[in-house]
Design a protein around this motif. Structure first.
Motif, PDB file in Angstrom:
ATOM      1  N   ILE A 128      29.978 -43.529  20.416  1.00 15.64           N
ATOM      2  CA  ILE A 128      31.376 -42.214  20.238  1.00 15.64           C
ATOM      3  C   ILE A 128      31.304 -41.632  20.176  1.00 15.64           C
ATOM      4  O   ILE A 128      31.110 -40.232  20.323  1.00 15.64           O
ATOM      5  N   ASP A 129      30.483 -41.416  18.775  1.00 16.15           N
ATOM      6  CA  ASP A 129      30.105 -40.086  18.348  1.00 16.15           C
ATOM      7  C   ASP A 129      28.668 -39.839  17.918  1.00 16.15           C
ATOM      8  O   ASP A 129      27.625 -39.365  17.568  1.00 16.15           O
ATOM      9  N   HIS A 130      28.064 -40.972  19.053  1.00 20.71           N
ATOM     10  CA  HIS A 130      26.327 -40.641  19.491  1.00 20.71           C
ATOM     11  C   HIS A 130      26.013 -39.363  19.223  1.00 20.71           C
ATOM     12  O   HIS A 130      26.302 -38.322  19.870  1.00 20.71           O
ATOM     13  N   GLU A 131      25.195 -38.488  18.516  1.00 18.45           N
ATOM     14  CA  GLU A 131      24.240 -37.636  18.232  1.00 18.45           C
ATOM     15  C   GLU A 131      25.258 -35.733  18.109  1.00 18.45           C
ATOM     16  O   GLU A 131      25.316 -34.783  18.753  1.00 18.45           O
ATOM     17  N   TRP A 132      26.485 -36.688  17.659  1.00 16.52           N
ATOM     18  CA  TRP A 132      27.261 -35.155  17.191  1.00 16.52           C
ATOM     19  C   TRP A 132      26.996 -35.277  15.943  1.00 16.52           C
ATOM     20  O   TRP A 132      27.377 -36.361  15.020  1.00 16.52           O
ATOM     21  N   LEU A 133      27.400 -34.052  15.617  1.00 24.45           N
ATOM     22  CA  LEU A 133      27.708 -33.980  13.284  1.00 24.45           C
ATOM     23  C   LEU A 133      29.007 -33.807  13.503  1.00 24.45           C
ATOM     24  O   LEU A 133      29.939 -32.645  13.742  1.00 24.45           O
ATOM     25  N   HIS A 134      29.804 -33.744  12.071  1.00 22.08           N
ATOM     26  CA  HIS A 134      31.235 -33.975  11.551  1.00 22.08           C
ATOM     27  C   HIS A 134      30.381 -33.208  10.364  1.00 22.08           C
ATOM     28  O   HIS A 134      30.046 -33.056   9.491  1.00 22.08           O
ATOM     29  N   VAL A 135      30.749 -31.970  10.186  1.00 21.90           N
ATOM     30  CA  VAL A 135      31.247 -31.330   9.149  1.00 21.90           C
ATOM     31  C   VAL A 135      32.545 -30.413   8.409  1.00 21.90           C
ATOM     32  O   VAL A 135      33.076 -29.958   9.813  1.00 21.90           O
ATOM     33  N   ALA A 136      33.111 -30.519   7.155  1.00 23.34           N
ATOM     34  CA  ALA A 136      34.049 -30.373   6.956  1.00 23.34           C
ATOM     35  C   ALA A 136      34.305 -29.194   6.163  1.00 23.34           C
ATOM     36  O   ALA A 136      32.896 -28.312   5.984  1.00 23.34           O
ATOM     37  N   ALA A 137      35.458 -28.295   6.991  1.00 20.55           N
ATOM     38  CA  ALA A 137      35.396 -27.354   6.007  1.00 20.55           C
ATOM     39  C   ALA A 137      36.606 -27.043   4.706  1.00 20.55           C
ATOM     40  O   ALA A 137      35.646 -25.804   3.868  1.00 20.55           O
ATOM     41  N   ASP A 138      36.755 -28.086   4.484  1.00 21.78           N
ATOM     42  CA  ASP A 138      37.172 -27.572   2.846  1.00 21.78           C
ATOM     43  C   ASP A 138      36.592 -29.243   2.825  1.00 21.78           C
ATOM     44  O   ASP A 138      36.811 -29.699   3.117  1.00 21.78           O
ATOM     45  N   ASP A 139      36.034 -29.035   1.621  1.00 19.92           N
ATOM     46  CA  ASP A 139      35.379 -31.111   0.697  1.00 19.92           C
ATOM     47  C   ASP A 139      36.633 -31.305   0.427  1.00 19.92           C
ATOM     48  O   ASP A 139      36.856 -32.738   0.217  1.00 19.92           O
ATOM     49  N   ALA A 140      38.374 -31.431  -0.507  1.00 18.40           N
ATOM     50  CA  ALA A 140      39.211 -31.843  -0.803  1.00 18.40           C
ATOM     51  C   ALA A 140      39.563 -32.889   0.120  1.00 18.40           C
ATOM     52  O   ALA A 140      40.162 -33.805  -0.968  1.00 18.40           O
ATOM     53  N   PHE A 141      39.699 -32.490   1.242  1.00 17.47           N
ATOM     54  CA  PHE A 141      40.371 -34.053   2.224  1.00 17.47           C
ATOM     55  C   PHE A 141      39.159 -34.978   2.201  1.00 17.47           C
ATOM     56  O   PHE A 141      40.286 -36.070   2.217  1.00 17.47           O
TER      57      PHE A 141
ATOM     58  N   ALA B  75      47.010 -24.216   0.482  1.00 12.71           N
ATOM     59  CA  ALA B  75      47.111 -25.518   1.012  1.00 12.71           C
ATOM     60  C   ALA B  75      45.390 -25.965   1.518  1.00 12.71           C
ATOM     61  O   ALA B  75      44.310 -25.371   2.108  1.00 12.71           O
ATOM     62  N   PRO B  76      45.279 -27.318   1.037  1.00  7.13           N
ATOM     63  CA  PRO B  76      43.889 -27.968   1.802  1.00  7.13           C
ATOM     64  C   PRO B  76      43.504 -27.508   3.013  1.00  7.13           C
ATOM     65  O   PRO B  76      44.885 -27.844   3.967  1.00  7.13           O
ATOM     66  N   ILE B  77      42.873 -27.547   3.450  1.00 13.00           N
ATOM     67  CA  ILE B  77      41.956 -27.315   4.901  1.00 13.00           C
ATOM     68  C   ILE B  77      41.182 -28.913   5.245  1.00 13.00           C
ATOM     69  O   ILE B  77      40.553 -29.346   4.822  1.00 13.00           O
ATOM     70  N   ASP B  78      42.439 -29.639   6.022  1.00 17.52           N
ATOM     71  CA  ASP B  78      41.899 -30.330   5.694  1.00 17.52           C
ATOM     72  C   ASP B  78      41.433 -30.229   8.132  1.00 17.52           C
ATOM     73  O   ASP B  78      41.828 -30.386   8.158  1.00 17.52           O
ATOM     74  N   PHE B  79      40.177 -29.930   8.208  1.00 15.91           N
ATOM     75  CA  PHE B  79      39.322 -29.641   9.433  1.00 15.91           C
ATOM     76  C   PHE B  79      38.381 -29.579   9.943  1.00 15.91           C
ATOM     77  O   PHE B  79      37.746 -29.526   7.957  1.00 15.91           O
ATOM     78  N   GLY B  80      38.032 -30.767  10.213  1.00 13.87           N
ATOM     79  CA  GLY B  80      36.458 -31.206  10.425  1.00 13.87           C
ATOM     80  C   GLY B  80      36.148 -30.054  11.669  1.00 13.87           C
ATOM     81  O   GLY B  80      36.606 -29.842  12.904  1.00 13.87           O
ATOM     82  N   PHE B  81      34.574 -29.577  11.426  1.00 13.38           N
ATOM     83  CA  PHE B  81      33.928 -29.245  12.887  1.00 13.38           C
ATOM     84  C   PHE B  81      33.042 -30.297  13.843  1.00 13.38           C
ATOM     85  O   PHE B  81      32.307 -31.137  12.444  1.00 13.38           O
ATOM     86  N   ARG B  82      33.362 -30.260  15.012  1.00 12.63           N
ATOM     87  CA  ARG B  82      32.309 -31.391  15.529  1.00 12.63           C
ATOM     88  C   ARG B  82      31.299 -30.254  16.404  1.00 12.63           C
ATOM     89  O   ARG B  82      31.070 -29.555  16.526  1.00 12.63           O
ATOM     90  N   LEU B  83      29.138 -31.020  15.242  1.00  6.27           N
ATOM     91  CA  LEU B  83      28.631 -29.809  15.938  1.00  6.27           C
ATOM     92  C   LEU B  83      27.979 -30.976  17.106  1.00  6.27           C
ATOM     93  O   LEU B  83      27.604 -32.083  17.046  1.00  6.27           O
ATOM     94  N   ALA B  84      26.992 -30.285  17.674  1.00  6.71           N
ATOM     95  CA  ALA B  84      26.333 -31.687  18.839  1.00  6.71           C
ATOM     96  C   ALA B  84      24.823 -30.738  18.740  1.00  6.71           C
ATOM     97  O   ALA B  84      23.951 -30.943  19.794  1.00  6.71           O
TER      98      ALA B  84
END
Length: 189
Positions: free
Chosen positions: A34-47, A121-130
């Protein structure tokens, strides 16, 4: 990732039961593309700290799945939970994630425009990088002193080690601000 897991099992006697064919069997059972070779990065660490601290405590989800309960207990003692601060060029972010992030920022702008509040507002958002994050984009790091582990019903987890070799060579942003404030105090005082 498989090679990293194999080295981990070979290098640590606590994982000896998984050596040889046993490791191949559990890897096959936990196959996850599912997430093979993808990297997930959060915009805000709180969530992430509130809802996904198990990634900091135990590491990569696929490795946790392969190792199972015993392995997860080992992973809790193996490494130091670390949050990286990254100045991420949006050109590294897949277009779909950039679009979603823009929408989230627009909602925040509307909230501020309408409410004029000091609350953020807390930012519940993550970036998906290839792609890998270029080393120059890593501008700091820190090691949380306490985490709530969702795999342990939210119980507090306090890492035994809360520093690393890089803590000396790469100051965290807060440490740099303190150093700058100290220097300003000496100059002005």
């Amino acid at each position: 990732m498989t090679e990293r897991l194999q080295r981990l099992v070979e290098d640590h006697d606590a994982l000896a039961a998984l050596r040889g064919e046993r490791l191949s069997e559990v890897i096959d059972r936990a196959a996850n593309e599912i997430d093979h070779e993808w990297l997930h990065v959060a915009a805000d660490d709180a969530f992430s700290l509130k809802h996904a601290a198990h990634y900091l405590i135990s590491g990569i989800e696929w490795i946790m799945a392969v190792l199972g309960g015993e392995g997860r207990r080992f992973l809790r003692t193996y490494a130091t939970p670390t949050l990286l601060e990254i100045d991420l060029p949006l050109s590294l972010v897949v277009p779909r994630s950039r679009y979603a992030f823009a929408r989230m920022l627009m909602r925040e702008w509307m909230r501020l425009t309408c409410n004029r509040t000091a609350w953020t507002a807390p930012i519940d958002f993550g970036f998906r990088l290839a792609t890998d994050i270029p080393p120059g984009c890593i501008v700091g790091h820190r090691h949380p002193q306490e985490l709530r582990d969702p795999l342990q019903n939210g119980r507090p987890y306090r890492p035994e080690v809360t520093s690393c070799l890089h803590c000396v060579t790469m100051p965290t942003p807060n440490a740099q601000q303190e150093t700058d404030a100290d220097a300003e105090g000496r100059v002005g005082g």
